[in-house]
Each structure stands twice: as C-alpha cells, then as structure tokens.
Scaffold this motif. Structure first.
Motif, PDB file in Angstrom:
ATOM      1  N   MET A   1       8.036   6.508  -5.036  1.00  0.00           N
ATOM      2  CA  MET A   1       8.022   5.363  -4.147  1.00  0.00           C
ATOM      3  C   MET A   1       9.459   4.949  -3.846  1.00  0.00           C
ATOM      4  O   MET A   1      10.296   4.909  -4.732  1.00  0.00           O
ATOM      5  N   LEU A   2       9.716   4.644  -2.611  1.00  0.00           N
ATOM      6  CA  LEU A   2      11.037   4.198  -2.194  1.00  0.00           C
ATOM      7  C   LEU A   2      11.179   2.694  -2.402  1.00  0.00           C
ATOM      8  O   LEU A   2      10.256   1.936  -2.126  1.00  0.00           O
ATOM      9  N   LYS A   3      12.334   2.271  -2.877  1.00  0.00           N
ATOM     10  CA  LYS A   3      12.635   0.853  -3.034  1.00  0.00           C
ATOM     11  C   LYS A   3      13.813   0.534  -2.125  1.00  0.00           C
ATOM     12  O   LYS A   3      14.946   0.921  -2.400  1.00  0.00           O
ATOM     13  N   PRO A   4      13.563  -0.181  -1.022  1.00  0.00           N
ATOM     14  CA  PRO A   4      14.650  -0.470  -0.081  1.00  0.00           C
ATOM     15  C   PRO A   4      15.622  -1.498  -0.646  1.00  0.00           C
ATOM     16  O   PRO A   4      15.261  -2.317  -1.485  1.00  0.00           O
ATOM     17  N   LEU A   5      16.855  -1.444  -0.164  1.00  0.00           N
ATOM     18  CA  LEU A   5      17.889  -2.378  -0.606  1.00  0.00           C
ATOM     19  C   LEU A   5      18.187  -3.394   0.490  1.00  0.00           C
ATOM     20  O   LEU A   5      18.021  -3.115   1.677  1.00  0.00           O
ATOM     21  N   ALA A  41       7.072  -1.361   1.568  1.00  0.00           N
ATOM     22  CA  ALA A  41       7.945  -1.983   0.565  1.00  0.00           C
ATOM     23  C   ALA A  41       9.025  -2.782   1.273  1.00  0.00           C
ATOM     24  O   ALA A  41       9.392  -2.477   2.404  1.00  0.00           O
ATOM     25  N   GLY A  43      12.909  -4.906   0.701  1.00  0.00           N
ATOM     26  CA  GLY A  43      14.083  -5.155  -0.125  1.00  0.00           C
ATOM     27  C   GLY A  43      14.111  -6.602  -0.585  1.00  0.00           C
ATOM     28  O   GLY A  43      13.307  -7.438  -0.161  1.00  0.00           O
ATOM     29  N   GLN A  44      15.071  -6.928  -1.446  1.00  0.00           N
ATOM     30  CA  GLN A  44      15.130  -8.279  -2.015  1.00  0.00           C
ATOM     31  C   GLN A  44      15.655  -9.315  -1.042  1.00  0.00           C
ATOM     32  O   GLN A  44      15.494 -10.503  -1.256  1.00  0.00           O
ATOM     33  N   THR A  59       6.124  -9.134   3.926  1.00  0.00           N
ATOM     34  CA  THR A  59       5.734  -8.678   2.589  1.00  0.00           C
ATOM     35  C   THR A  59       4.978  -7.363   2.715  1.00  0.00           C
ATOM     36  O   THR A  59       4.496  -7.010   3.796  1.00  0.00           O
ATOM     37  N   ALA A  60       4.858  -6.657   1.609  1.00  0.00           N
ATOM     38  CA  ALA A  60       4.126  -5.393   1.610  1.00  0.00           C
ATOM     39  C   ALA A  60       2.682  -5.643   2.039  1.00  0.00           C
ATOM     40  O   ALA A  60       2.051  -6.600   1.617  1.00  0.00           O
ATOM     41  N   ASP A  76       8.507  10.946   1.672  1.00  0.00           N
ATOM     42  CA  ASP A  76       8.328  10.664   0.254  1.00  0.00           C
ATOM     43  C   ASP A  76       7.107  11.459  -0.185  1.00  0.00           C
ATOM     44  O   ASP A  76       5.977  11.015  -0.019  1.00  0.00           O
TER      45      ASP A  76
END
Length: 94
Positions: A1-5, A41, A43-44, A59-60, A76
């Motif tokens: 899973m990708l986590k964006p920044l 997903a 990012g913060q 939001t997701a 992915d």
C-alpha cells in the motif's frame, strides 16, 4: 500500500466509457475536463509558515472530481493508481 506524503492523495480513476449509436466505444475522459476518482489514501497535510499542520479536506473512500491529466500514474502490484495533489481536486461527490 502506498502512503502519500504532504498534501498528496492516492486515487483510482473510474473508467467511463460511452457507446455511440454505431456501436463504437469512446473513452469518456477524452472529451471531458474532469475525471471521477475514488480516494485510496491521503497524506497528513501541509504545514504553514508557522509550522501548523493543515489537514486535508478529503478522506479515504471519498468520491471526487479531479482535473483531467493531473498527477502521475503508478502501479502497486496489479492495481493502477495515481498520485495527485490535493489542489487538483475540484469537488467531493456526495
């Protein structure tokens, strides 16, 4: 899973197809200014000059409209995803 920044968002675009009277299949994105996508997903968020964190407004799971041609395409596993900036999101579809 990708986590964006930062202020980036991972989405999957919905493939819209239209069929003409003659039976030809036309890609839906070829003539539209926006595309529909689902947020996978988020990012913060982005930091202000004061260091405060501004949370993203999506939001997701949200269904959104995105400017045509925005972001970069990535894979992915077998999933075809795109990473876009939150500023490329035009609207949330409710």
């Amino acid at each position: 899973m990708l986590k964006p920044l930062g202020d980036r968002v991972v989405v999957t675009f919905e493939e819209a197809k239209e069929k003409s009277v003659g039976g030809f299949v036309l890609a839906g994105a070829s003539h539209e200014a926006t595309q529909t996508a689902v947020v996978v997903a988020v990012g913060q968020g982005v930091r202000t000059l004061n260091g405060d964190l501004v949370a993203p407004s999506v939001t997701a799971g949200d269904k959104i409209l995105v400017e045509n041609g925005a972001g970069i395409d990535v894979k992915d596993g077998d999933d075809k995803l795109s990473i876009i900036r939150e500023s490329d999101v035009v609207a949330i579809v409710e």
